[in-house]
Design a protein around this motif. Structure first.
Motif: not given
Ligand code: ADP
Ligand code: ZN
Ligand code: ZN
Length: 762
Positions: A676-678, A684, A716, A720-723, A751-753
């Protein structure tokens, strides 16, 4: 799903039986089908690529159905918009589409995204600008007639000969495609043999179709006489039934490429196309050259170094060619519409660049290749000096792959000896430099002997681990065979985490094994290491080889050419350095800190470290002088280092597979990573939590585990923050994800997946 575009237009001059067609267009995330009228009577059918309008925009889409307009719906048809133009007839065929849909399902992506990834860029979607009249390219011309005093270097001479054969002038791009370096062109220009100017290349001209001096097929190189081992490998492969594969395990320099070429020749003779893949674009030129020397004009290239137009032309030639072709490309070439396809080769099959990580679809070219030949016929050859554990564990009788081995080098030169330098001793003796005294002595002696060295600085493993400089101890996860990763930026708030099982622990400042306080995070940035290196190597001429210094289409080649021409004594670079270069003056290959490779927080760290170092070893001593390999490390007893010394890669694979089997890790388990990124870290993370809740019951029902959401190893990137969420479960079970777009439907817009099945890296 079908919808009529809002606007209607009245076609002119439509007569006779009109057909309606369903066109698949880029609309929304997954594409949609819209209905149009074929008033121009183009005779459209499944697989045609057409130009249409949707809400005023010009789009290119794929015809997926066509039927006669029925009288009772005639009225309705008046409101259908027309198909504007036919771009390519039969761009894809039904079997190919069936295969692609199955692959989309396997990759948990939509069929449309898969299609878009498979077709040449720019073919599907928004209609681009019509091709401009031409790009400006370098045109190279002879200034003197040959016969004047010749340059001494054989390659330079060959370049001039090639120009002469081409009538005195050629595009520089085509010369580079023949394997000449830009540096050679420049130095011949300086010496006055050549003149260069920028000219507009005619738009129709494709360097890929006019390849060089082999247009006359007489000058082709004959096949070599095979060694017994090569012959045995070929016999083995040719006895395989259609739809099967063989692992060709041959040490560097054992003549694998010759085997590929002769198998390709046999397929061509049967009228079948061949596809030869390499993991990196930097390896294309040498493979393409060897193919062209053998097969001439039937060799085409397909990779990101080609322009969009070149890729489209290549696709078209695959569709139309009456004679068998040899395609040389990177992973995306696996999609080319070759029928009948006789042979697919993946050279350096262990290389992780065969896996596309982002954007979706996250596919592995090896898996796609195997599936493709099973459905459509043909056979697969996987070549490597250091096969992946995946392929090795799929050998017969347990798996589908046959095995053939090449165990001696053609040149009879032994592989260079490997020497390990124990950096703990350096520290104990008060020597705190990056370069040990032994390595320094070797490097300092290079210029006087006219020799060169390559030094590998492991790219920062995008995260740091905790290690002891006195005894080499590394903090590992108690549950997995993985180094724990240091998290958090401020030293007060740091902790350790395992990316595989999410185990967490506190940082300590003393080594639990030896009590030393030289116990700290490992992993300085490449940039800083380079700076310190140039201080320590004062007096030696350095060249840097990494992603920054090798940009552009021919970056690799240009830099290597400069090094080959003696511009520097030492080539310093990251992982890329180990891949397939052939430099006869290089007698020394060194690894600055093997620890950065050994302890990447990744299950495959050990395997990949050994593959890389064995490959690097293959770079030293390819000329007349014998080579040597020097490895600096704080962990000389690490199994990878031990196997590097004894050169018994197979023993390593056996031990590693036992370990992974016991721990239930890949390839004896499956995994899937959801990234996930946002822009907003909070949004996110929340999206990750919701996603986890949605998936937990599915995972539980399927006997899979779900971990996270947790911050990605690089938390990051580009603002964009990444989980991420990690799923793992038993092999041979499907990944417990809902089909279709369900996963995306509830995600917030920003938020992208992306879904990465069987990820190679966490
Ligand atoms: P690999 O791909 O296994 O590293 P190559 O195919 O590059 O090995 O072979 C190494 C060298 O040996 C090349 O220069 C190649 O032209 C040469 N070679 C390969 N097979 C033969 C053969 N049967 N007879 C003579 N030379 C060969
Ligand atoms: Zn210690
Ligand atoms: Zn763990």
């Amino acid at each position: 799903m079908s919808a009529t575009p809002v606007e209607s237009s009245q076609p002119n001059g439509a007569q006779g039986p009109v057909r309606v067609v369903d066109v698949w267009l880029e609309a929304g995330r997954d594409g949609r089908t819209f209905t149009y009228g074929d008033y121009q009577q183009l005779g459209l059918a499944f697989g045609d690529l057409v130009v249409v309008r949707l809400r005023g925009r010009r789009l290119q889409g794929l015809v997926i159905d066509s039927r006669p307009l029925r009288v009772e719906t005639q009225q309705h048809s008046q409101s259908l918009q027309p198909v504007d133009a036919l771009l390519q007839r039969a761009a894809v065929d039904p079997d190919w589409r069936t295969w692609l849909d199955a692959m989309a399902a396997a990759c948990h992506t939509s069929p449309f995204r898969m299609l878009k990834a498979a077709l040449p860029p720019g073919w599907l979607g928004q209609r681009g600008q019509p091709a401009s009249p031409g790009r400006k390219l370098w045109w190279v011309e002879l200034t003197r007639t040959l016969g004047d005093p010749h340059p001494k270097a054989a390659r330079q001479h060959a370049l001039l000969e090639s120009l002469k054969a081409a009538g005195g002038g050629a595009w520089q791009r085509d010369l580079l495609n023949q394997g000449f370096h830009a540096g050679m062109v420049q130095s011949l220009q300086v010496k006055g043999y050549l003149r260069r100017e920028q000219r507009i290349a005619p738009a129709s001209e494709s360097s890929l179709e006019l390849q060089g001096n082999h247009s006359n097929e007489d000058g082709l190189e004959p096949p070599r006489d095979l060694t017994d081992e090569q012959q045995a490998a070929i016999n083995r492969f040719q006895s395989l039934p259609d739809g099967s594969g063989l692992l060709l395990w041959g040490i560097t320099g054992s003549g694998k490429t010759e085997v590929y070429l002769q198998l390709a020749a046999a397929e061509i003779a049967r009228g079948h196309h061949c596809l030869l893949l390499t993991p990196e674009i930097g390896l294309i030129p040498q493979l393409a050259d060897r193919c062209r020397n053998r097969f001439g004009r039937r060799v085409l290239e397909y990779h990101s170094g080609c322009s969009d137009g070149e890729r489209v032309r290549c696709w078209r030639r695959c569709l139309q060619s009456e004679e068998p072709l040899v395609l040389v490309g990177t992973r995306s070439a696996i999609f080319l519409p070759l029928r009948p396809l006789g042979l697919v080769v993946l050279d350096e099959e262990h290389d992780s660049s065969y896996k596309q990580e982002s954007p979706m679809p996250c596919y592995h070219a090896r898996d796609l290749a195997l599936d493709r030949i099973r459905r459509q016929g043909g056979r697969l050859l996987l070549g490597s000096a250091t096969p992946s554990l995946e392929s090795w564990s799929r050998l017969k009788p347990k798996g589908p792959l046959e095995l053939a081995r090449l165990s001696s080098r053609i040149s009879r030169q032994p592989l260079p000896p490997v020497r390990i330098i124990d950096m703990r001793l350096e520290l104990a003796e008060g020597h705190k430099q990056l370069i040990s005294r032994a390595l320094m002595d070797r490097l300092a002696a290079l210029p006087s002997k006219g020799e060169q060295a390559v030094v590998l600085v492991p790219r920062r493993g995008y995260s740091t681990f905790l290690s002891c400089r006195s005894c080499g101890e590394v903090v590992m996860c108690p549950h997995c065979d993985v180094a724990m990763t240091v998290h958090g930026s401020r030293s007060q708030q740091q902790w350790l985490r395992c990316h595989w099982c999410d185990h967490r622990a506190a940082l300590t400042d003393h080594c639990t094994a030896c009590g030393s306080s030289a116990f700290k995070p490992f992993g300085a940035g490449t940039q800083r290491v380079m700076e310190r290196l140039s201080e320590e190597l004062d007096g030696l001429r350095l060249l840097r080889f990494d992603r920054d210094s090798t940009g552009g289409r021919d970056g690799h080649r240009r830099l290597l050419a400069r090094f080959a021409e003696g511009e520097a004594d030492v080539l310093v670079g990251t992982q890329m350095l180990a891949k397939g270069m052939d430099l006869p003056q290089v007698t020394l290959a060194a690894v600055l800190a093997a620890d950065g490779l050994l302890h990447r927080p990744d299950l495959r760290a050990g395997e990949q470290a050994l593959q890389l170092m064995l490959q690097l070893a293959g770079r030293a001593g390819r000329g007349e002088k014998p080579g040597e390999v020097l490895i600096q490390t704080y962990c000389p007893d690490h199994p990878v280092i031990q196997h590097l010394i004894d050169g018994r890669y197979e023993r390593f694979l056996e031990e590693e597979s036992t370990l992974r089997k016991q721990a239930g890790l890949v390839p004896y388990a499956r995994a899937c990573l959801l990234r996930l990124a946002g822009e907003s870290a909070a949004a996110t993370a929340t999206a990750g939590t919701l996603l986890a809740e949605q998936l937990r019951p599915l995972c539980a029902a399927a006997g899979w585990q779900l971990l996270g959401p947790a911050p990605a190893p690089v938390a990051r990137v580009a603002g964009r923050s990444r989980w991420q969420l990690l799923l793992h479960g038993p092999t041979e079970t499907p990944i417990p994800l809902p089909q279709g777009s369900v996963l995306w439907d509830r995600l917030p817009k920003d938020v992208t997946l992306s879904v990465d099945p069987d990820p190679l890296q966490l």
